[in-house]
Write an enzyme that holds these catalytic residues in place. Structure first.
Site, PDB file in Angstrom:
ATOM      1  N   GLY A   1      48.322  36.189  44.856  1.00 42.17           N
ATOM      2  CA  GLY A   1      49.061  35.830  46.063  1.00 42.17           C
ATOM      3  C   GLY A   1      48.557  36.589  47.279  1.00 42.17           C
ATOM      4  CG  ASP A   2      48.786  40.766  47.374  1.00 44.61           C
ATOM      5  OD1 ASP A   2      49.833  40.354  47.905  1.00 44.61           O
ATOM      6  OD2 ASP A   2      48.763  41.682  46.535  1.00 44.61           O
ATOM      7  CB  ALA A   3      43.422  36.785  46.635  1.00 40.85           C
TER       8      ALA A   3
END
Length: 346
Positions: free
Chosen positions: A299-301
Site C-alpha cells: 500500500g505504501d508503494a
C-alpha cells in the site's frame, strides 16, 4: 550555499521492520490478527526479542510514510523528495539512512540522543502481514523541528505534502501546521488512512485534519473502519464511503478532494469532489501467487507511485497506473523494497 529544495515533503514515523515468515505461532502467542496493524501493548513488547532470538529475521527499512517517500523518490528525478521524522542515535537509524540513500530519498531526521529508533515486527503468514509497532523515538517528534533552520525552508519550498495516518497518534499539531500552510498556499496535502485503528481510536484527530486534505488514500478495510466510526449507514459500501469523504467540508474549496481506495488485487476506486457521482474504477493486473513474495509495504508503494506521478505532472489515471506498478513491484520482493537496477515506471 543555497538550501536545497524538494517538490515532495513527507513526514511520518521512521521504523526499522523486523520481518519473519511462517509466523502462525506468533499470531497465537501474541494474540494478533493475520492482516492487521497495531501499536504494541505491554503484552506485545517481548515479541521483538523473541523474533531476534528464535526466528530468521530480515531487517527492512520501514515506516509507512518513509516507504512511500522512497517509492516516490524511485520514480522521480534525483533530489525530488525529502522526509522527516524522529529517530534515536543508534544503528537502526543508520540502516534507515542507508536504505534512503539507495532510493535517492533525502531525510532531515530529528535525532533524540540516547533513545532507540522505532521498530515494527512484521509477521508474515502466507500473503498476509501483521504489523506490531513500538514507536520509541518516533513519537518524540517535536513540532518545533518544522520551524528549524534545517527544515522550515523545505516546508516552504515543497509543492506536495504527504503524511501517514499513524502520525495522528502523537503528532496531530505538527500535521495541522503543515496541512494548514499547504491549504492556504493552494498546495497539495495528502493523507493516508494507514490502519483501521486510526479511524476507530483516533477519529477525533483525523476529523481535525480532514478539512485540509486534498488527497486521501486508504484500503478497503480502512475505508470500512472509517465508515463504521463515523456512523455511515453502509460501512461495506466503499464507493459510498469514498463519495462521503470527498464531499466533507474543505478549507480550500478551489482544489477538489481526491479519494483513492485500493483493494489489493481487486479494482481500485477513485472519487473526486469535482464530480463525485463519476466514480472511476481501475483494474489491477493480477500477479500469480507463485510470484508474490510478501505484501508488506504494498500500500505504501502504491502511495509512493501515485504521489511520484502526481509530482511529475501526470493526470489521475496515470497516477493510479504508476501506483499499481509500484505495488506490483513491491509484492514480488522482500518487504517495502523496489527493483534494482531501476525500472522505468513513469
Amino acid at each position: 550555499m543555497a538550501t536545497p529544495t524538494y517538490k515532495l515533503f513527507c513526514i511520518g514515523n521512521p521504523l526499522l521492520d523486523l520481518q519473519v515468515r511462517n509466523g502462525e505461532e506468533l499470531l497465537k502467542k501474541y494474540d494478533l490478527k493475520a492482516n492487521d496493524a497495531i501499536l504494541a501493548a505491554e503484552k506485545h513488547m517481548p515479541i521483538y526479542d523473541d523474533l531476534v532470538k528464535n526466528y530468521q529475521v530480515t531487517y527492512v527499512a520501514g515506516g509507512a510514510s518513509q516507504n512511500a517517500a522512497r517509492g516516490a523518490a524511485y520514480v522521480l528525478p534525483l533530489d525530488s523528495v525529502v522526509y522527516t521524522g524522529c529517530v534515536g542515535d543508534d544503528e537502526l537509524a543508520d540502516q534507515l539512512r542507508a536504505a534512503n540513500k539507495r532510493e535517492g530519498l533525502h531525510e532531515r531526521y530529528l535525532v533524540k540522543k540516547g533513545e532507540k529508533t522505532g521498530a515494527c515486527a512484521v509477521v508474515l503468514t502466507g500473503h498476509h502481514r501483521s504489523l506490531v509497532t513500538t514507536l520509541r523515538a518516533a513519537e518524540m517528534f517535536e513540532r518545533s523541528h518544522l520551524s528549524s533552520p534545517e527544515v522550515a525552508p523545505l516546508v516552504d519550498a515543497a509543492k506536495v505534502f504527504y503524511v501517514e495516518g499513524f502520525f495522528l497518534t502523537h503528532g496531530t499539531e505538527s500535521i495541522l501546521e503543515i496541512s494548514k500552510k499547504a491549504s492556504a498556499a493552494s498546495k497539495v496535502f495528502a493523507l493516508n488512512l494507514s490502519a483501521t485503528f486510526i479511524a476507530q481510536s483516533f477519529n477525533a484527530q483525523l476529523q481535525r485534519v480532514l478539512p485540509y486534505c486534498d488527497i486521501i488514500i486508504g484500503n478497503e478495510t480502512e475505508a470500512e473502519a472509517y465508515a463504521s466510526a463515523t456512523g455511515l449507514p453502509e460501512p461495506q459500501n466503499l464507493v459510498a464511503t469514498a463519495k462521503t469523504i470527498s464531499r466533507l467540508p474543505k478549507a480550500n474549496p478551489k482544489q477538489p478532494r481526491i479519494v483513492v481506495i485500493t483493494r489489493g488485487p481487486e479494482p481500485t476506486v477513485l472519487v473526486s469532489s469535482a464530480d463525485s457521482d463519476n466514480v472511476k474504477v481501475y483494474e489491477v493486473i493480477p500477479i500469480p501467487d507463485s510470484q508474490i513474495v510478501d505484501t508488506n509495504g504494498a500500500g505504501d508503494a502504491f502511495a509512493g507511485g501515485f504521489l511520484g506521478a502526481l509530482v511529475a505532472g501526470k493526470n489521475l489515471d496515470d497516477c493510479v497506473e504508476v501506483g499499481h506498478k509500484m505495488g506490483a513491484m513491491c509484492v514480488q520482493l522482500v518487504g517495502p523494497q523496489f527493483k534494482w537496477p531501476k525500472v522505468q515506471v513513469l
